[in-house]
Design an enzyme around this catalytic site. Structure first.
Site, PDB file in Angstrom:
ATOM      1  N   GLU A  87       0.875  -1.217   0.042  1.00 36.62           N
ATOM      2  CA  GLU A  87      -0.160  -0.122  -0.153  1.00 36.62           C
ATOM      3  C   GLU A  87       0.794   1.176   0.117  1.00 36.62           C
ATOM      4  O   GLU A  87       1.990   1.162   0.365  1.00 36.62           O
ATOM      5  CB  GLU A  87      -0.868   0.110   1.265  1.00 36.62           C
ATOM      6  CG  GLU A  87      -1.687  -1.004   1.100  1.00 36.62           C
ATOM      7  CD  GLU A  87      -2.730  -1.248   2.401  1.00 36.62           C
ATOM      8  OE1 GLU A  87      -4.062  -1.425   2.465  1.00 36.62           O
ATOM      9  OE2 GLU A  87      -2.030  -0.728   3.537  1.00 36.62           O
ATOM     10  N   CYS A 108       3.022   8.816   0.685  1.00 32.84           N
ATOM     11  CA  CYS A 108       3.647   7.857   1.533  1.00 32.84           C
ATOM     12  C   CYS A 108       4.067   6.670   0.975  1.00 32.84           C
ATOM     13  O   CYS A 108       3.253   5.973   0.368  1.00 32.84           O
ATOM     14  CB  CYS A 108       2.943   7.735   2.807  1.00 32.84           C
ATOM     15  SG  CYS A 108       3.760   6.634   4.105  1.00 32.84           S
ATOM     16  N   CYS A 115       7.159  -6.112   7.131  1.00 34.65           N
ATOM     17  CA  CYS A 115       8.448  -5.590   7.727  1.00 34.65           C
ATOM     18  C   CYS A 115       8.710  -6.597   8.789  1.00 34.65           C
ATOM     19  O   CYS A 115       8.050  -7.289   9.577  1.00 34.65           O
ATOM     20  CB  CYS A 115       7.899  -4.339   8.391  1.00 34.65           C
ATOM     21  SG  CYS A 115       9.135  -3.345   9.294  1.00 34.65           S
ATOM     22  N   CYS A 119       7.801  -3.606  15.321  1.00 36.06           N
ATOM     23  CA  CYS A 119       7.384  -2.555  16.385  1.00 36.06           C
ATOM     24  C   CYS A 119       5.837  -2.678  16.679  1.00 36.06           C
ATOM     25  O   CYS A 119       5.054  -3.046  15.926  1.00 36.06           O
ATOM     26  CB  CYS A 119       7.492  -0.940  15.660  1.00 36.06           C
ATOM     27  SG  CYS A 119       8.949  -0.738  14.920  1.00 36.06           S
ATOM     28  N   CYS A 122       2.714  -1.163  15.389  1.00 34.13           N
ATOM     29  CA  CYS A 122       2.375  -1.039  13.941  1.00 34.13           C
ATOM     30  C   CYS A 122       1.802  -2.172  13.076  1.00 34.13           C
ATOM     31  O   CYS A 122       2.298  -3.201  13.460  1.00 34.13           O
ATOM     32  CB  CYS A 122       3.818  -0.658  13.443  1.00 34.13           C
ATOM     33  SG  CYS A 122       3.818  -0.226  11.681  1.00 34.13           S
ATOM     34  N   GLU A 163      10.990  -1.106   6.498  1.00 31.77           N
ATOM     35  CA  GLU A 163      11.991  -0.414   7.171  1.00 31.77           C
ATOM     36  C   GLU A 163      12.823   0.165   5.921  1.00 31.77           C
ATOM     37  O   GLU A 163      13.787  -0.720   5.466  1.00 31.77           O
ATOM     38  CB  GLU A 163      12.817  -1.201   8.256  1.00 31.77           C
ATOM     39  CG  GLU A 163      14.083  -0.745   8.504  1.00 31.77           C
ATOM     40  CD  GLU A 163      14.142   0.902   9.131  1.00 31.77           C
ATOM     41  OE1 GLU A 163      14.800   1.672   8.361  1.00 31.77           O
ATOM     42  OE2 GLU A 163      13.523   0.996  10.213  1.00 31.77           O
ATOM     43  N   SER A 217      12.118   7.292  14.345  1.00 33.83           N
ATOM     44  CA  SER A 217      10.965   6.812  14.940  1.00 33.83           C
ATOM     45  C   SER A 217      11.323   6.498  16.454  1.00 33.83           C
ATOM     46  O   SER A 217      11.899   5.475  16.847  1.00 33.83           O
ATOM     47  CB  SER A 217      10.197   5.357  14.544  1.00 33.83           C
ATOM     48  OG  SER A 217       9.708   5.712  13.174  1.00 33.83           O
ATOM     49  N   HIS A 219       9.890   7.230  19.868  1.00 37.87           N
ATOM     50  CA  HIS A 219       8.664   6.755  20.548  1.00 37.87           C
ATOM     51  C   HIS A 219       8.939   6.212  22.063  1.00 37.87           C
ATOM     52  O   HIS A 219       8.291   5.394  22.623  1.00 37.87           O
ATOM     53  CB  HIS A 219       8.049   5.587  19.728  1.00 37.87           C
ATOM     54  CG  HIS A 219       8.047   5.731  18.493  1.00 37.87           C
ATOM     55  ND1 HIS A 219       7.276   6.770  17.906  1.00 37.87           N
ATOM     56  CD2 HIS A 219       8.031   5.084  17.412  1.00 37.87           C
ATOM     57  CE1 HIS A 219       7.190   6.919  16.563  1.00 37.87           C
ATOM     58  NE2 HIS A 219       7.671   5.673  16.243  1.00 37.87           N
ATOM     59  N   ASN A 293      -2.756   5.614  16.442  1.00 38.20           N
ATOM     60  CA  ASN A 293      -3.909   5.254  15.563  1.00 38.20           C
ATOM     61  C   ASN A 293      -4.182   3.957  15.649  1.00 38.20           C
ATOM     62  O   ASN A 293      -3.213   3.010  15.871  1.00 38.20           O
ATOM     63  CB  ASN A 293      -3.506   5.619  13.986  1.00 38.20           C
ATOM     64  CG  ASN A 293      -3.160   6.979  13.929  1.00 38.20           C
ATOM     65  OD1 ASN A 293      -3.794   7.686  14.082  1.00 38.20           O
ATOM     66  ND2 ASN A 293      -1.622   7.387  13.270  1.00 38.20           N
ATOM     67  N   CYS A 337      -0.741   6.740  10.305  1.00 40.11           N
ATOM     68  CA  CYS A 337       0.575   6.382  10.607  1.00 40.11           C
ATOM     69  C   CYS A 337       0.487   4.947  11.627  1.00 40.11           C
ATOM     70  O   CYS A 337      -0.050   5.026  12.426  1.00 40.11           O
ATOM     71  CB  CYS A 337       1.334   7.234  11.554  1.00 40.11           C
ATOM     72  SG  CYS A 337       2.885   6.930  11.963  1.00 40.11           S
TER      73      CYS A 337
END
Length: 354
Positions: A87, A108, A115, A119, A122, A163, A217, A219, A293, A337
């Protein structure tokens, strides 16, 4: 399966025996006109088109569906030539934000199918890593999204699935094509790469000559907090990551951005805000705060609005160079995100692309 032509940069296209002016015509069809079928290239001789089509493929992927958000964000589901799905998301600029025209577009871009970083907040890594994207598959997203939008894409953020720094062998040649006047001609300063914190790759990226932007990133303000949601922190702990960022900044003379997703009860306490501001001062880095999100199947929650505002104020008191609180785009279509993932979303949530 024939070889994808745009897996190589234009200068390296191995078109032996094809005159220079014909190569230039082909380049214009691909990069300026966004043409991906040999039949449409009517100023090339039919015999040449037939010969080239036997060895080379122009289309890196096909659009399966596009999905529009209430805020005009658009998400594309692409099917790659081997059947894998990725996507990418087209985001219009918010009118009035920092004086930017509403007509500007940001894409994006994904760099991997899935991945491997894992994380915890995600969606992209829920099914693991399937494979890296090729150079042509990275560039192809930009070319095909531009064709769908019917207008120029102004900015690229490599923050989609995967990544980016784990796929530098394919990504750097893709950047060359994107930046080149013979390619897409998008200025390097309009390209941002986001990384989960691959410290050694950050140092490697510092050698890349173009003035691309880097986002980290983060966090979490300390190792204990960051490791709760960022397994990569075990391999590249905070001190090593920040040192790599310092080296990148020293070599590039370029300000970086610290991305910070706010998750209730995990990294939203005010002590973390103080640490985040301290790291930003050390690096002279911008801060981008992003309320979490929701991802289907994960238990994390977004902090209450009062806590988000308190965290924002606390960071600002710490006097970093700049702090932005970014409310999501495309949340209603799982395009915000952390929400892109390795699956085809149900038929009812998509609009069939035209």
């Amino acid at each position: 399966m024939s070889t994808l032509l745009i897996d190589q940069t234009f200068e390296d296209w191995p078109l032996d025996g094809v005159p220079k002016y014909r190569r230039e015509q082909l380049r214009r069809w691909v990069f300026e006109q966004g043409c991906f079928t040999w039949e449409e290239m009517t100023n090339l001789p039919k015999s040449l088109r037939e010969e080239l089509s036997k060895k080379w493929s122009l289309l890196p992927m096909e659009l399966i569906r596009s999905q529009g958000s209430a805020d005009t964000t658009q998400k594309f589901l692409w099917k790659l030539r081997d059947g894998q799905l990725i996507e990418s998301v087209l985001i219009p600029a918010t009118e009035g934000t920092q004086g930017v025209r509403a007509s500007r577009l940001t894409l994006c871009v994904s760099t991997q199918v899935g991945c491997a970083i894992g994380c915890k907040f995600c969606a992209s890594g829920l099914d693991g890593l399937k494979r890296n994207l090729s150079t042509g598959e990275i560039v192809g997203q930009v070319l095909l999204a531009r064709k769908q939008a019917r207008k120029r894409i102004d900015n690229l953020v490599f923050m989609g699935m995967g990544e980016p720094l784990a796929n530098l062998p394919a990504l750097l040649p893709a950047l060359d094509q994107i930046i080149s006047p013979d390619g897409l001609g998008i200025g390097a300063r309009h390209l941002t790469l986001s990384t989960s914190g691959l410290a050694t790759k950050i140092v490697e990226l510092a050698k890349y000559p173009a003035q691309i932007r880097l986002a980290i990133s983060l966090h979490g303000g300390d190792d204990e907090t960051r490791q709760k949601i960022m397994p990569i922190n075990q391999k590249f702990p905070m001190n090593q990551l920040l040192a790599a960022c310092e080296q990148f900044i020293q070599e590039r003379k370029k300000m970086i951005t610290l991305e910070y997703i706010l998750i209730e009860g995990i990294n939203d306490d005010l002590k973390q805000a103080e640490l985040l501001a301290s790291h930003a001062r050390r690096l002279n880095a911008k801060i981008n705060l992003i309320p979490y999100n929701k991802v289907e199947g994960l238990h994390w929650r977004r902090p209450r609005l009062e806590q988000i505002k308190a965290f924002h104020r606390k960071v600002e008191i710490g006097n970093p160079p700049r702090v932005t609180l970014r409310m999501e785009k495309g949340h209603d279509i799982d395009a915000a995100c952390g929400q892109l993932r390795l699956r085809e979303i149900s038929e009812s949530k998509f609009c069939q692309s035209s």
